[in-house]
Design a protein around this motif. Structure first.
Motif, PDB file in Angstrom:
ATOM      1  N   ASP A 197      18.306  51.855  74.747  1.00 13.98           N
ATOM      2  CA  ASP A 197      17.961  52.862  75.745  1.00 13.98           C
ATOM      3  C   ASP A 197      16.456  52.771  75.987  1.00 13.98           C
ATOM      4  O   ASP A 197      15.665  52.807  75.045  1.00 13.98           O
ATOM      5  CB  ASP A 197      18.337  54.251  75.216  1.00 13.98           C
ATOM      6  N   ALA A 198      16.067  52.619  77.241  1.00 16.54           N
ATOM      7  CA  ALA A 198      14.646  52.432  77.565  1.00 16.54           C
ATOM      8  C   ALA A 198      13.790  53.587  77.053  1.00 16.54           C
ATOM      9  O   ALA A 198      12.634  53.387  76.655  1.00 16.54           O
ATOM     10  CB  ALA A 198      14.471  52.275  79.070  1.00 16.54           C
ATOM     11  N   CYS A 199      14.337  54.795  77.041  1.00 17.99           N
ATOM     12  CA  CYS A 199      13.568  55.953  76.577  1.00 17.99           C
ATOM     13  C   CYS A 199      13.437  55.999  75.064  1.00 17.99           C
ATOM     14  O   CYS A 199      12.695  56.830  74.526  1.00 17.99           O
ATOM     15  CB  CYS A 199      14.211  57.247  77.087  1.00 17.99           C
ATOM     16  N   ASP A 200      14.165  55.107  74.361  1.00 18.75           N
ATOM     17  CA  ASP A 200      14.087  55.064  72.906  1.00 18.75           C
ATOM     18  C   ASP A 200      13.376  53.813  72.399  1.00 18.75           C
ATOM     19  O   ASP A 200      13.390  53.531  71.195  1.00 18.75           O
ATOM     20  CB  ASP A 200      15.498  55.112  72.299  1.00 18.75           C
ATOM     21  N   THR A 201      12.756  53.051  73.293  1.00 16.87           N
ATOM     22  CA  THR A 201      12.114  51.799  72.874  1.00 16.87           C
ATOM     23  C   THR A 201      10.807  52.038  72.126  1.00 16.87           C
ATOM     24  O   THR A 201      10.374  51.183  71.347  1.00 16.87           O
ATOM     25  CB  THR A 201      11.843  50.897  74.087  1.00 16.87           C
ATOM     26  N   LEU A 202      10.161  53.183  72.345  1.00 11.54           N
ATOM     27  CA  LEU A 202       8.871  53.470  71.717  1.00 11.54           C
ATOM     28  C   LEU A 202       8.973  54.686  70.806  1.00 11.54           C
ATOM     29  O   LEU A 202       9.687  55.654  71.111  1.00 11.54           O
ATOM     30  CB  LEU A 202       7.804  53.715  72.785  1.00 11.54           C
ATOM     31  N   SER A 203       8.266  54.623  69.696  1.00 13.45           N
ATOM     32  CA  SER A 203       8.282  55.728  68.737  1.00 13.45           C
ATOM     33  C   SER A 203       7.470  56.908  69.258  1.00 13.45           C
ATOM     34  O   SER A 203       6.655  56.774  70.190  1.00 13.45           O
ATOM     35  CB  SER A 203       7.711  55.260  67.401  1.00 13.45           C
ATOM     36  N   GLU A 240       6.312  46.811  70.174  1.00 13.59           N
ATOM     37  CA  GLU A 240       7.327  47.751  69.708  1.00 13.59           C
ATOM     38  C   GLU A 240       8.569  47.701  70.602  1.00 13.59           C
ATOM     39  O   GLU A 240       9.706  47.786  70.111  1.00 13.59           O
ATOM     40  CB  GLU A 240       6.735  49.163  69.690  1.00 13.59           C
ATOM     41  N   ALA A 241       8.368  47.564  71.902  1.00 12.41           N
ATOM     42  CA  ALA A 241       9.505  47.485  72.824  1.00 12.41           C
ATOM     43  C   ALA A 241      10.328  46.219  72.579  1.00 12.41           C
ATOM     44  O   ALA A 241      11.573  46.244  72.605  1.00 12.41           O
ATOM     45  CB  ALA A 241       9.006  47.527  74.270  1.00 12.41           C
ATOM     46  N   VAL A 242       9.646  45.111  72.335  1.00 12.51           N
ATOM     47  CA  VAL A 242      10.344  43.854  72.042  1.00 12.51           C
ATOM     48  C   VAL A 242      11.138  43.980  70.749  1.00 12.51           C
ATOM     49  O   VAL A 242      12.277  43.509  70.640  1.00 12.51           O
ATOM     50  CB  VAL A 242       9.338  42.688  71.952  1.00 12.51           C
ATOM     51  N   ALA A 243      10.540  44.640  69.749  1.00 11.39           N
ATOM     52  CA  ALA A 243      11.244  44.849  68.481  1.00 11.39           C
ATOM     53  C   ALA A 243      12.498  45.692  68.690  1.00 11.39           C
ATOM     54  O   ALA A 243      13.533  45.473  68.033  1.00 11.39           O
ATOM     55  CB  ALA A 243      10.313  45.521  67.474  1.00 11.39           C
ATOM     56  N   SER A 244      12.454  46.649  69.620  1.00  9.50           N
ATOM     57  CA  SER A 244      13.628  47.484  69.907  1.00  9.50           C
ATOM     58  C   SER A 244      14.751  46.656  70.515  1.00  9.50           C
ATOM     59  O   SER A 244      15.931  46.865  70.200  1.00  9.50           O
ATOM     60  CB  SER A 244      13.237  48.616  70.864  1.00  9.50           C
ATOM     61  N   VAL A 245      14.398  45.702  71.381  1.00 10.47           N
ATOM     62  CA  VAL A 245      15.406  44.825  71.983  1.00 10.47           C
ATOM     63  C   VAL A 245      16.053  43.961  70.905  1.00 10.47           C
ATOM     64  O   VAL A 245      17.279  43.810  70.850  1.00 10.47           O
ATOM     65  CB  VAL A 245      14.775  43.937  73.077  1.00 10.47           C
ATOM     66  N   VAL A 292       8.366  51.854  81.141  1.00 11.49           N
ATOM     67  CA  VAL A 292       8.948  50.708  80.439  1.00 11.49           C
ATOM     68  C   VAL A 292      10.237  50.326  81.157  1.00 11.49           C
ATOM     69  O   VAL A 292      11.118  51.176  81.351  1.00 11.49           O
ATOM     70  CB  VAL A 292       9.261  51.042  78.961  1.00 11.49           C
ATOM     71  N   SER A 293      10.350  49.074  81.552  1.00 10.38           N
ATOM     72  CA  SER A 293      11.576  48.605  82.201  1.00 10.38           C
ATOM     73  C   SER A 293      12.125  47.403  81.457  1.00 10.38           C
ATOM     74  O   SER A 293      11.362  46.559  80.947  1.00 10.38           O
ATOM     75  CB  SER A 293      11.330  48.245  83.673  1.00 10.38           C
ATOM     76  N   LEU A 294      13.437  47.346  81.361  1.00  9.07           N
ATOM     77  CA  LEU A 294      14.139  46.276  80.648  1.00  9.07           C
ATOM     78  C   LEU A 294      15.128  45.617  81.603  1.00  9.07           C
ATOM     79  O   LEU A 294      15.845  46.296  82.340  1.00  9.07           O
ATOM     80  CB  LEU A 294      14.901  46.829  79.452  1.00  9.07           C
ATOM     81  N   LEU A 295      15.184  44.309  81.567  1.00  9.53           N
ATOM     82  CA  LEU A 295      16.135  43.587  82.407  1.00  9.53           C
ATOM     83  C   LEU A 295      16.710  42.422  81.611  1.00  9.53           C
ATOM     84  O   LEU A 295      15.963  41.592  81.077  1.00  9.53           O
ATOM     85  CB  LEU A 295      15.456  43.069  83.678  1.00  9.53           C
ATOM     86  N   ARG A 296      18.024  42.402  81.483  1.00 11.96           N
ATOM     87  CA  ARG A 296      18.712  41.362  80.701  1.00 11.96           C
ATOM     88  C   ARG A 296      19.529  40.471  81.626  1.00 11.96           C
ATOM     89  O   ARG A 296      20.184  40.937  82.554  1.00 11.96           O
ATOM     90  CB  ARG A 296      19.645  42.013  79.667  1.00 11.96           C
ATOM     91  N   PHE A 297      19.522  39.171  81.346  1.00 15.35           N
ATOM     92  CA  PHE A 297      20.253  38.195  82.155  1.00 15.35           C
ATOM     93  C   PHE A 297      21.338  37.529  81.322  1.00 15.35           C
ATOM     94  O   PHE A 297      21.084  37.044  80.217  1.00 15.35           O
ATOM     95  CB  PHE A 297      19.302  37.123  82.702  1.00 15.35           C
ATOM     96  N   ASP A 298      22.550  37.498  81.864  1.00 17.13           N
ATOM     97  CA  ASP A 298      23.654  36.773  81.241  1.00 17.13           C
ATOM     98  C   ASP A 298      23.651  35.331  81.738  1.00 17.13           C
ATOM     99  O   ASP A 298      23.182  35.041  82.836  1.00 17.13           O
ATOM    100  CB  ASP A 298      24.998  37.411  81.591  1.00 17.13           C
ATOM    101  N   SER A 299      24.204  34.444  80.937  1.00 15.23           N
ATOM    102  CA  SER A 299      24.381  33.063  81.383  1.00 15.23           C
ATOM    103  C   SER A 299      25.521  33.007  82.392  1.00 15.23           C
ATOM    104  O   SER A 299      26.487  33.762  82.298  1.00 15.23           O
ATOM    105  CB  SER A 299      24.697  32.152  80.189  1.00 15.23           C
ATOM    106  N   ASP A 300      25.383  32.111  83.350  1.00 16.51           N
ATOM    107  CA  ASP A 300      26.373  32.006  84.413  1.00 16.51           C
ATOM    108  C   ASP A 300      26.509  30.532  84.792  1.00 16.51           C
ATOM    109  O   ASP A 300      25.505  29.838  84.964  1.00 16.51           O
ATOM    110  CB  ASP A 300      25.937  32.837  85.627  1.00 16.51           C
ATOM    111  N   VAL A 301      27.756  30.050  84.923  1.00 20.15           N
ATOM    112  CA  VAL A 301      27.971  28.632  85.212  1.00 20.15           C
ATOM    113  C   VAL A 301      27.406  28.215  86.561  1.00 20.15           C
ATOM    114  O   VAL A 301      27.091  27.051  86.778  1.00 20.15           O
ATOM    115  CB  VAL A 301      29.478  28.284  85.154  1.00 20.15           C
TER     116      VAL A 301
END
Length: 297
Positions: free
Chosen positions: A93-99, A256-261, A148-157
């Motif tokens: 959760d983006a709002c939980d990435t930082l202490s 810290e955000a990277v560690a949360s991911v 703080v914004s997070l964006l994840r990419f899935d692999s795609d053929v």
């Protein structure tokens, strides 16, 4: 008249009178008729045997041809395309990435909870923002804003591996931060020890409220891109904050955000698999570019 002449004359008279011929001649004709019938009966048998033999060959040829076509068809089918599966399958959760301590340093007067950004798929994108106004009365106030914004990419053929797609988006985010209208004294520097790669873009931005010091830090960890937009300003006569101090704070927050991911995917990890069409196609749009972040401040 001889005896033979008399016999032929008698036989001729018998035919004329309708008398049946003698048995010897009748048997001769019967034998010839039997031989003809036997010959006629043999012809259909030969035709049937020939037809069966012909059909048998045709069926064998057809089966062989069918087997050949089936073999050719099987040989022409190529295996399904595969692509290396993305390392990370979820986001925190983006709002939980930082202490709370980190938030206290960056946005000391922010509310206890951040403002959750809208997302059509929380598994692939998310954002959260905090604003802080430390009012010092007649001396003015210190304003801080963090997103703080997070964006994840899935692999795609069809589109490629998740980390490569994340790399492309990472580059775009850095370029967007470097091309903000009205930015002054812009500086770009690499950041070490944060994700697989990280870049900090700093600049000054003049607004009607005051002079803002903008810090945009973009980092990529595997197939996830984390962007932190952080700015501060002294309002109503308060002095402008130090850009170096803000940069130090946002670098600490990025780690810290990277560690949360990483923590959110602690039980993850995968190998190459056949990938389905990625649900992150809609996530390829800019998640929260620094240009919009600056305008919100």
């Amino acid at each position: 008249m001889s005896e033979g002449t008399m016999q032929r004359a008698a036989q001729s008279d018998q035919r004329d009178l309708g008398v049946p011929p003698t048995p010897s001649r009748q048997w001769g004709r019967t034998k010839r008729t039997y031989r003809v019938l036997l010959g006629a009966a043999a012809v259909p048998l030969m035709l049937v045997a020939t037809a069966c033999s012909s059909d048998s060959g045709s069926s064998s040829d057809d089966n062989a041809a069918g087997a050949g076509k089936s073999s050719e068809s099987s040989a022409s089918v190529s295996p399904s395309p595969t692509v290396q599966a993305a390392a990370y399958k979820s986001l925190p959760d983006a709002c939980d990435t930082l202490s709370k301590g980190t938030l206290g340093d960056l946005v000391p007067k922010a509310s206890k909870s951040g403002k959750q950004g809208k997302s059509d798929d929380v598994a692939t994108r998310g954002s959260c923002s905090w604003s802080s106004l430390d009012n010092n009365g007649v001396k003015g106030s210190q304003f801080r804003w963090l997103n703080v914004s997070l964006l994840r990419f899935d692999s795609d053929v069809t589109r490629g591996e998740g980390d490569k797609l994340a790399q492309e988006y990472y580059d775009k985010q850095v370029q967007d931060a470097q091309s903000v209208d009205g930015a002054k004294n812009a500086k770009t520097e690499p950041v070490t020890g944060t994700g697989d790669q990280a870049t900090l873009v700093r600049y000054d931005l003049k607004k009607k409220e005051g002079s803002f010091k903008q810090q945009t830090l973009v980092t990529r960890v595997e197939n996830v891109v984390v962007t932190l937009d952080y700015n501060g300003a002294g309002l109503a006569g308060e002095k402008t904050p130090s850009a170096d101090s803000l940069a130090k704070l946002v670098k600490s927050a990025a780690k810290e955000a990277v560690a949360s991911v990483t923590k959110a995917n602690a039980s993850g990890g995968s190998t190459g698999t056949t990938a389905s069409p990625s649900p992150s196609k809609s996530a390829s749009k800019s998640a929260s570019p620094s240009k919009s972040a600056s305008s919100k401040s």
